[in-house]
Design an enzyme around this catalytic site. Structure first.
Site: not given
Ligand SMILES: C[C@@](CO)(OP(=O)(O)O)[C@H](O)COP(=O)(O)OP(=O)(O)OC[C@H]1O[C@@H](n2ccc(N)nc2=O)[C@H](O)[C@@H]1O
Ligand SMILES: Nc1ncnc2c1ncn2[C@@H]1O[C@H](COP(=O)(O)OP(=O)(O)O)[C@@H](O)[C@H]1O
Length: 339
Positions: A12, A103, A136
């Site tokens: 995405k 995700s 996500d």
């Molecule tokens: C910010 C986004 C937008 O798409 O970015 P990306 O991960 O794709 O970069 C997402 O919501 C990220 O979702 P995701 O990557 O699943 O985050 P999680 O593993 O749930 O969270 C990792 C950490 O980031 C922080 N976190 C995450 C999401 C959120 N809305 N607020 C936060 O403060 C929290 O400290 C959490 O422990």
């Molecule tokens: N199936 C997977 N593919 C990619 N990363 C993964 C996976 N499972 C766990 N991870 C961990 O999650 C972290 C974030 O991965 P990713 O979801 O690809 O990035 P983002 O949250 O920035 O979109 C990676 O650095 C990796 O350590």
């Protein structure tokens, strides 16, 4: 059913991402448009009768207990299912890019195992499992582009015109947690609150998820501060993605990411100079530019050449490509809707 092969897990892009608040548990409240694109991983699932859950990496190595295995374990525990699975994964989406690769893998795993193990759970039952795995995951289960609120659990399906993007991922990856805890994360003084307007034309897609957090009708307009009405058509998207002085949309995570990672700044400059616009997706480090959808093969080749020649001047662990938006998630409809 013994096996399911060639299951896609698309990435995405966040067309904009506004941080609009913080929950008592520290998670940040967001407003964002999530767009499905054609940069995707491919997964293969073979059922095991011994209950074991195993993953085999066909491309880049993933963490031992990755999101696919965590999704499989959660579904197995919640359902009491005694089957196991061998999961093969062809990883193509860069990790730590803000493109939601992990995700998406988790969402596709839940949808595939729901079939392979004969559970036939409705989407509304899979959604809370998805949210436990990552903020996500519900979006990828939802099956369509979406205006997203909360931490990712409030989904409003939207329709978008076909869009084309140049996407560039620097060699460095960024941890989501690191960006959200940065002191540079804007507590916007002028938080733009966006409200959705249910579509009132026949092209709006009906969705029938009955979960509380799902609207039942797609949106075709967003209202900024309840004033300016933005249509989700080409003109409206251009408004959302224009430069920061003229546009409504922005990514509030971009400033802290630029401060943490010089390659993000470099990647933004490259796209800005080549395509006239640039923005980071999610918490980075990937950035994207909207480009005119090529009218023919010649224009398409030209676009691909542009990004290819830019990549040639960069270290080998940078990646990039031209991406198209998808009409919908390829697995939309894999989980039954609740009656
Ligand atoms: C910010 C986004 C937008 O798409 O970015 P990306 O991960 O794709 O970069 C997402 O919501 C990220 O979702 P995701 O990557 O699943 O985050 P999680 O593993 O749930 O969270 C990792 C950490 O980031 C922080 N976190 C995450 C999401 C959120 N809305 N607020 C936060 O403060 C929290 O400290 C959490 O422990
Ligand atoms: N199936 C997977 N593919 C990619 N990363 C993964 C996976 N499972 C766990 N991870 C961990 O999650 C972290 C974030 O991965 P990713 O979801 O690809 O990035 P983002 O949250 O920035 O979109 C990676 O650095 C990796 O350590």
């Amino acid at each position: 059913m013994q096996a399911i092969y060639d299951v896609p897990a698309p990435a995405k892009l966040n067309l904009f991402l506004h941080v609009v608040g913080k929950r008592p548990d520290g998670y940040h409240l967001l407003q964002s448009i999530f767009t499905l694109i054609d940069w995707a991983d491919t997964l293969h699932f073979e059922r095991r009768s011994d209950g074991h859950l195993l993953r085999h990496d066909l491309g880049a190595s993933l963490p031992p207990d990755d999101l696919c295995l965590r999704a499989a374990r959660l579904l197995q525990a919640q359902s009491g299912c005694t089957y196991g699975v061998d999961i093969q994964i062809e990883k193509r989406i860069p990790a730590g890019a803000g493109m939601g690769g992990g995700s998406s893998d988790a969402a596709s795993t839940l949808l595939a195992l729901n079939r392979l193990w004969g559970l036939n759970w409705p989407l509304a039952t899979l959604m809370p499992l998805g949210l436990k795995l990552g903020a996500d995951v519900p979006f990828f289960l939802g099956g369509s582009h979406a205006f997203v609120e909360g931490i990712g659990e409030i989904l409003h399906p939207i329709e978008l015109p076909p869009l084309t993007f140049a996407v560039l991922k620097p060699s460095q990856s960024i941890s989501t947690q690191e960006i959200f805890s940065s002191p540079l994360l804007a507590r916007s003084k002028n938080v733009a609150i966006v409200a959705g307007f249910p579509a009132n034309n026949s092209s709006a897609e009906k969705t029938s998820e009955s979960s509380e957090n799902h609207q039942t009708v797609g949106l075709n307009h967003l209202a900024v501060n309840h004033e300016e009405l933005i249509s989700l058509d080409n003109e409206g998207i251009a408004k959302l993605l224009g430069d920061s002085t003229r546009s409504f949309g922005r990514n509030d995570l971009q400033k802290p990411a630029e401060a943490n990672c010089a390659e993000v700044v470099q990647a933004l400059h490259i796209l800005e100079s080549e395509f006239g616009n640039s923005r980071m997706t999610g918490s980075g480090s990937a950035v994207f530019a909207r480009v005119k959808t090529p009218a023919n093969e010649q224009e398409e080749n030209l676009l691909n050449q542009k990004i290819f020649s830019r990549l040639q001047g960069l270290p080998a662990d940078w990646s990039g490509r031209i991406c198209r938006s998808l009409d919908r998630h390829p697995l939309q409809g894999w989980a039954a809707d609740e009656k």
